[in-house]
Design a protein around this motif. Structure first.
Motif, PDB file in Angstrom:
ATOM      1  N   TYR A 136      32.133  34.970 -62.503  1.00  0.00           N
ATOM      2  CA  TYR A 136      31.679  34.252 -62.389  1.00  0.00           C
ATOM      3  C   TYR A 136      30.412  34.274 -63.767  1.00  0.00           C
ATOM      4  CZ  TYR A 136      32.545  35.328 -57.458  1.00  0.00           C
ATOM      5  OH  TYR A 136      33.134  35.577 -56.212  1.00  0.00           O
ATOM      6  N   ASN A 137      30.081  32.950 -63.876  1.00  0.00           N
ATOM      7  CA  ASN A 137      29.576  33.038 -64.824  1.00  0.00           C
ATOM      8  C   ASN A 137      28.121  33.095 -64.909  1.00  0.00           C
ATOM      9  OD1 ASN A 137      30.268  31.200 -66.544  1.00  0.00           O
ATOM     10  ND2 ASN A 137      30.772  30.097 -65.092  1.00  0.00           N
ATOM     11  N   PHE A 139      26.700  36.223 -63.957  1.00  0.00           N
ATOM     12  CA  PHE A 139      26.808  37.301 -62.777  1.00  0.00           C
ATOM     13  C   PHE A 139      25.440  37.835 -63.103  1.00  0.00           C
ATOM     14  CE2 PHE A 139      28.119  41.027 -60.815  1.00  0.00           C
ATOM     15  CZ  PHE A 139      28.163  40.740 -59.734  1.00  0.00           C
ATOM     16  N   ASN A 168      33.196  34.742 -48.784  1.00  0.00           N
ATOM     17  CA  ASN A 168      33.789  34.372 -49.132  1.00  0.00           C
ATOM     18  C   ASN A 168      34.434  33.326 -48.430  1.00  0.00           C
ATOM     19  OD1 ASN A 168      33.449  34.585 -52.139  1.00  0.00           O
ATOM     20  ND2 ASN A 168      34.485  36.254 -52.363  1.00  0.00           N
ATOM     21  N   ARG A 397      25.715  25.228 -53.743  1.00  0.00           N
ATOM     22  CA  ARG A 397      25.814  24.549 -55.249  1.00  0.00           C
ATOM     23  C   ARG A 397      25.018  23.079 -55.133  1.00  0.00           C
ATOM     24  NH1 ARG A 397      29.125  27.394 -59.445  1.00  0.00           N
ATOM     25  NH2 ARG A 397      30.107  29.162 -58.113  1.00  0.00           N
ATOM     26  N   SER A 417      28.015  31.896 -54.943  1.00  0.00           N
ATOM     27  CA  SER A 417      28.553  32.388 -54.691  1.00  0.00           C
ATOM     28  C   SER A 417      28.294  33.654 -53.608  1.00  0.00           C
ATOM     29  CB  SER A 417      30.302  32.980 -55.685  1.00  0.00           C
ATOM     30  OG  SER A 417      29.233  34.466 -56.145  1.00  0.00           O
ATOM     31  N   ILE A 420      27.929  37.735 -55.682  1.00  0.00           N
ATOM     32  CA  ILE A 420      26.929  37.476 -56.026  1.00  0.00           C
ATOM     33  C   ILE A 420      25.818  37.757 -54.673  1.00  0.00           C
ATOM     34  CG2 ILE A 420      24.634  36.937 -57.305  1.00  0.00           C
ATOM     35  CD1 ILE A 420      26.642  34.814 -58.716  1.00  0.00           C
TER      36      ILE A 420
END
Ligand SMILES: [Mg+2]
Length: 445
Positions: A136-137, A139, A168, A397, A417, A420
């Motif tokens: 993940y970006n 994170f 998820n 998002r 997400s 996270i």
């Protein structure tokens, strides 16, 4: 990202790291071998086996016991069996409904979560968090912000949705078995940082419901299904809201008619994708799309039309049922009387029912509410009727939804997400444990 405690390096016996291997194993009765997966029946059977393997793993970790390496091998075999379908050269991702019909499936959830579980068990928690942080970006930034947001608070109620929030999204509800790492992070937070941890989901409680896909230890979470119309409390007692018998008859009639659609070639696929058909308490849900959008829009709308026609036939003046179309699922819900006339039972009604049955002391905060869609807003609104001492974390998002949540609840954190959110909760619980200086033999309690 390192967790703030000296957690074991791995959970399997290697003569180092986890240093409490003296208690005996709790071993499942089965092993999973490599097996062919051709049908949904095969898929759901295999996934049910992974639950049988995962349950004692979680139990062992909570009890500071080592994990039998055979269990990890079983999870690996489950993953390899799924990969064989998913990556096959000529029939890639094809699952057969019968000899004639087949459907493309997205098994990425199942494969990914099994891979994460074996990594978690073989490499330990710190390495695992490093591993998922690369998926993940930003994170670490999200997790640090989350830890500051939770501020070492001890919550009265922790009220959370499951799918898309702590889990998820999976293409098929029945195979969305909770991973081990997920259960450890969540149950640890629930045990150390909250008084009343509650799942409220739209899925049913039983019959392929939330109980059948969860692996948290018993007596940790209150499980509420059907938006809270039915729940299992911490003493494992089941509660069900009253439904007028005359309305139940109508719901049964609806269920029978919708079930008949499976016999029609053009509709049978809807019984296998996404949520499938779920006969809930006070509600019926049928999928019209899955997360991978594997259904043609035209077919999906044709199902919506058919369901609407059936509902109109049984309830011509729309006084008994409310249809909610989420885009993925068609929900047909028994109505309740609200301020502005009849409306569908929502998760806020469910929370109030739970409070009515077991007294959650909702006027006593702080509470933490977690969700990922607009259908989770009513539980946030319901809590806010009792106190302003409420915190919300939404996994989304969607900017419009984020704004709505912040408008309702100023103490809001948005994360992108479920992984996270899970990491924030899991690490926050370890921090809490360290602050309290607990020295109990169990590593999480
Ligand atoms: Mg959700």
């Amino acid at each position: 990202m390192r967790s703030p405690d000296s957690t074991p390096s791995t959970f399997i016996e290697k003569g180092q790291g986890f240093s409490l291997p003296t208690k005996e194993y709790s071993i499942p009765d089965i092993d999973i071998s490599l097996q062919p997966i051709h049908s949904f029946k095969d898929l759901f059977h295999l996934k049910a086996l992974t639950r049988i393997i995962r349950l004692p793993i979680v139990k062992n970790i909570f009890s500071a016991r080592v994990i039998n390496p055979r269990s990890i091998e079983s999870l690996k075999n489950a993953r390899r069996s799924l990969e064989d379908v998913y990556f096959r050269d000529y029939e890639t991702s094809i699952i057969h409904i019968d000899d004639i019909h087949s459907i493309n499936v997205d098994l990425s959830y199942e494969i990914r979560e099994l891979k994460k579980d074996t990594y978690y068990l073989e490499h330990g928690e710190d390495s695992f968090i490093d591993y998922i942080s690369k998926l993940y970006n930003n994170f670490d930034g999200h997790v640090m912000r989350g830890l500051e947001f939770l501020d070492n608070l001890h919550f009265n109620c922790f009220i959370t949705d499951r799918d898309g929030t702590t889990n998820n999204y999976c293409g098929h509800y029945r195979s969305s078995i909770q991973p081990v790492y997920n259960a450890i992070f969540l149950s640890r937070f629930a045990s150390l940082c909250t008084e009343n941890p509650i799942f409220i989901t739209s899925a049913p409680l039983r019959n392929f419901g939330i109980i059948d896909v969860s692996v948290n230890p018993d007596n940790v979470f209150i499980y509420a299904g059907s938006k809270g119309r039915e729940f299992l409390d911490l003493d494992l007692v089941e509660h069900r809201a009253f439904i007028d018998p005359a309305r139940q008859v109508k719901l049964d009639e609806l269920a029978a008619k919708v079930s008949e659609l499976e016999k029609k070639t053009e509709f049978e696929k809807f019984f296998y994708v996404g949520s499938g058909l779920q006969l809930k308490f006070g509600q019926l849900t049928i999928a019209r799309q899955d997360v991978a959008n594997s259904i043609a829009e035209e077919d999906s709308l044709a199902l919506l039309q058919s369901i609407s026609d059936i509902v109109r036939e049984i309830d011509p003046d729309s006084s008994i049922f409310k249809i909610v179309d989420t885009g993925k699922d068609i929900e047909v819900i028994l109505t309740v009387n609200g301020q502005n006339g009849v409306r569908g039972f929502d998760k806020g009604d469910g929370l109030k029912f739970i409070d009515d049955q077991i007294d959650l002391c909702l006027d006593k905060g702080p509470h933490l509410v977690c969700g990922d869609t607009a259908s989770d807003l009513p539980m946030l609104e319901a809590v806010l009727e009792y106190t302003d001492d409420v915190y919300a974390i939404f996994v989304t998002r969607d900017i419009a939804l984020s704004r709505k949540v912040v408008q309702l609840c100023p103490n809001t954190l948005i994360v992108p997400s479920p992984d996270i959110l899970l990491t924030i909760l899991g690490v926050a619980a370890l921090t809490m444990k360290r602050r309290k200086g607990r020295k109990s033999p169990g590593i999480f309690l």
